[in-house]
Design an enzyme around this catalytic site. Structure first.
Site, mmCIF file in Angstrom:
data_model
loop_
_atom_site.group_PDB
_atom_site.id
_atom_site.type_symbol
_atom_site.label_atom_id
_atom_site.label_comp_id
_atom_site.label_asym_id
_atom_site.label_seq_id
_atom_site.Cartn_x
_atom_site.Cartn_y
_atom_site.Cartn_z
ATOM 1 N N SER A 117 -6.093 -1.173 -5.722
ATOM 2 C CA SER A 117 -4.988 -1.700 -4.918
ATOM 3 C C SER A 117 -5.317 -3.064 -4.349
ATOM 4 C CB SER A 117 -4.714 -0.739 -3.748
ATOM 5 O OG SER A 117 -3.872 -1.353 -2.789
ATOM 6 N N TYR A 141 -7.610 3.259 3.885
ATOM 7 C CA TYR A 141 -7.052 3.363 2.525
ATOM 8 C C TYR A 141 -7.670 2.284 1.628
ATOM 9 C CZ TYR A 141 -4.011 2.489 -1.392
ATOM 10 O OH TYR A 141 -3.559 2.258 -2.660
ATOM 11 N N LYS A 145 -10.349 2.477 -1.722
ATOM 12 C CA LYS A 145 -10.076 1.886 -3.031
ATOM 13 C C LYS A 145 -11.220 0.976 -3.459
ATOM 14 C CE LYS A 145 -6.584 4.004 -4.314
ATOM 15 N NZ LYS A 145 -6.627 4.739 -5.597
HETATM 16 C C1 WQD Z 1 5.486 -5.178 3.014
HETATM 17 C C2 WQD Z 1 5.917 -6.191 4.051
HETATM 18 C C3 WQD Z 1 5.660 -5.458 6.323
HETATM 19 C C4 WQD Z 1 8.821 -2.407 6.246
HETATM 20 C C5 WQD Z 1 1.036 -1.692 1.377
HETATM 21 C C6 WQD Z 1 -0.361 -1.304 1.112
HETATM 22 C C7 WQD Z 1 -0.771 -1.739 -0.261
HETATM 23 C C8 WQD Z 1 0.176 -1.229 -1.287
HETATM 24 C C9 WQD Z 1 1.586 -1.706 -0.926
HETATM 25 C C10 WQD Z 1 -0.679 0.850 -2.221
HETATM 26 C C11 WQD Z 1 4.962 -6.269 5.243
HETATM 27 C C12 WQD Z 1 7.127 -5.718 6.005
HETATM 28 C C13 WQD Z 1 7.900 -3.394 5.909
HETATM 29 C C14 WQD Z 1 9.888 -2.725 7.123
HETATM 30 C C15 WQD Z 1 9.085 -4.981 7.269
HETATM 31 N N1 WQD Z 1 0.135 0.175 -1.382
HETATM 32 N N2 WQD Z 1 8.051 -4.652 6.404
HETATM 33 N N3 WQD Z 1 9.987 -4.015 7.594
HETATM 34 O O1 WQD Z 1 1.826 -3.437 3.787
HETATM 35 O O2 WQD Z 1 2.309 -5.203 1.990
HETATM 36 O O3 WQD Z 1 1.162 -3.086 1.375
HETATM 37 O O4 WQD Z 1 1.857 -1.178 0.369
HETATM 38 O O5 WQD Z 1 -1.481 0.421 -2.988
HETATM 39 O O6 WQD Z 1 -2.054 -1.210 -0.498
HETATM 40 O O7 WQD Z 1 -1.201 -1.984 2.032
HETATM 41 O O8 WQD Z 1 3.563 -3.039 1.962
HETATM 42 O O9 WQD Z 1 5.902 -2.339 1.942
HETATM 43 O O10 WQD Z 1 4.415 -1.606 3.876
HETATM 44 O O11 WQD Z 1 5.155 -3.978 3.714
HETATM 45 O O12 WQD Z 1 9.184 -6.139 7.728
HETATM 46 O O13 WQD Z 1 10.761 -1.870 7.463
HETATM 47 O O14 WQD Z 1 7.184 -5.788 4.588
HETATM 48 O O15 WQD Z 1 5.360 -5.929 7.636
HETATM 49 O O16 WQD Z 1 4.867 -7.599 5.674
HETATM 50 P P1 WQD Z 1 2.193 -3.765 2.383
HETATM 51 P P2 WQD Z 1 4.792 -2.646 2.895
#
Ligand code: WQD
Length: 321
Positions: A117, A141, A145
């Protein structure tokens, strides 16, 4: 070659199973069905209900199906949950992987494909993240990985395994509505849930050092994730000598939260203006992949765009809600 796919009933796993089966690879699935579902496995693909935490399950499926390669996808992957339950994540993701490697070596399996990841990078302060960008995970997490990659590299050296670790960036979309993501722990499904509940989608912080102030990510269609696995399996099948590859899977294009929510509003027909909420701890301003190395090593590149990800995710969401 017969490939064992652990976690093949899950969101990413079932897409990989479908594409590998369609590509003519012999596959067998091991899944504990704790979050995946058996009805998403294509007809003709054997599903063994079992756990990577049970070595006997692994030995039985490797021996019983003449497994010659393992594609290890089974893992827990929710960042917030990993912070609350680190020991659960270390057990599921690392003890599970250790069992898979021990069973593979004992069973004469010499080819291993591992689901890693972008979380291994933590908060990289670079325009494009390459596989040489220092890894500094900021949650359990991501730690599991990265440590998993070390486990695999050590096993490869000691036992002559051929391995490919694929670092997924932000996965979205569905190849078909019935294969959609059941989880609601990432931006796209979280926004869908808010819109379905008649609420404005949330933007976690709009004061980042990015063009529109919201976080930038590299969104990649799950069908592209699956095709990258097919390309990696073909590379491993063809490897006469042991190989060891660690590859990003991304599009190499950054898209901001605000841009994603605008696409979601347009495609879902919900023009509800997003609401700005406080920053979420640990969110880096920008995490975007360089996809050069995977293209060079596997001849792979992503084919689906943001509209395709959001429209297919919305169709899958509507099927289930
Ligand atoms: C994306 C962006 C939030 C929800 C994670 C894991 C990564 C991978 C993908 C597995 C961020 C913003 C989110 C909302 C928002 N998973 N957001 N409003 O954190 O980039 O990555 O998932 O492998 O390992 O770390 O993904 O989709 O949680 O967030 O503003 O209601 O969207 O702050 O900037 P992230 P995410």
């Amino acid at each position: 070659m017969t490939w064992l796919i652990t976690g093949g009933a899950g969101y990413i796993g079932r897409h990989v199973v479908h594409q590998l089966a369609e590509a003519g690879e012999r596959v067998v699935v091991l899944d504990d069905l704790s979050s995946g579902s058996a009805d998403r496995i294509p007809a003709g693909v054997p599903l063994v209900q079992g756990s990577t935490l049970d070595r006997a399950d692994l030995d039985a499926v490797i021996k019983g199906h003449g497994v010659t390669g393992v594609l290890h996808i089974a893992a827990k992957k929710q960042v917030a949950e990993s912070v609350a339950e680190p020991l659960l994540y270390y057990r599921e993701n690392l003890t599970g992987l250790q069992n898979v490697l021990e069973a593979a070596v004992a069973g004469g399996v010499r080819k291993v494909l591992y689901s890693s990841s972008a979380a291994v990078y933590g908060t990289p302060d670079v325009d494009l993240v390459t596989e040489s960008t220092p890894c500094a995970p900021i949650n359990p997490y991501g730690e599991t990985k990265l440590v998993g990659e070390w486990l695999i590299q050590a096993a490869a050296k000691a036992y002559g395994l051929s391995t490919v670790a694929l670092r997924y960036f932000n996965v979205a979309g569905a190849a078909a509505p019935e294969l959609g993501d059941d989880g609601v722990s990432n931006l796209v499904p979280m926004a869908f849930q808010r819109l379905t509940d008649g609420q404005a989608p949330l933007i976690f912080g709009d004061d980042y050092a990015t063009p529109d102030g919201t976080c930038v990510r590299d969104y990649i269609h799950v069908a592209d994730i699956a095709s990258a696995h097919v390309a990696a399996v073909r590379r491993l099948n063809a490897a006469a000598e042991p190989i060891s590859l660690t590859l990003n899977i991304g599009r190499g294009e950054g898209v901001s939260v605000a841009e994603m929510l605008a696409v979601i509003a347009r495609i879902s027909g919900n023009p509800v203006a997003p609401q700005v909420a406080p920053r979420r701890p640990g969110d880096p301003a920008r995490v975007v992949a360089s996809a050069e190395l995977i293209h060079r090593e596997l001849g792979w590149k992503a084919e689906h765009d943001i509209d395709s990800m959001v429209s297919s995710a919305w169709a899958a969401w509507q099927l289930r809600h």
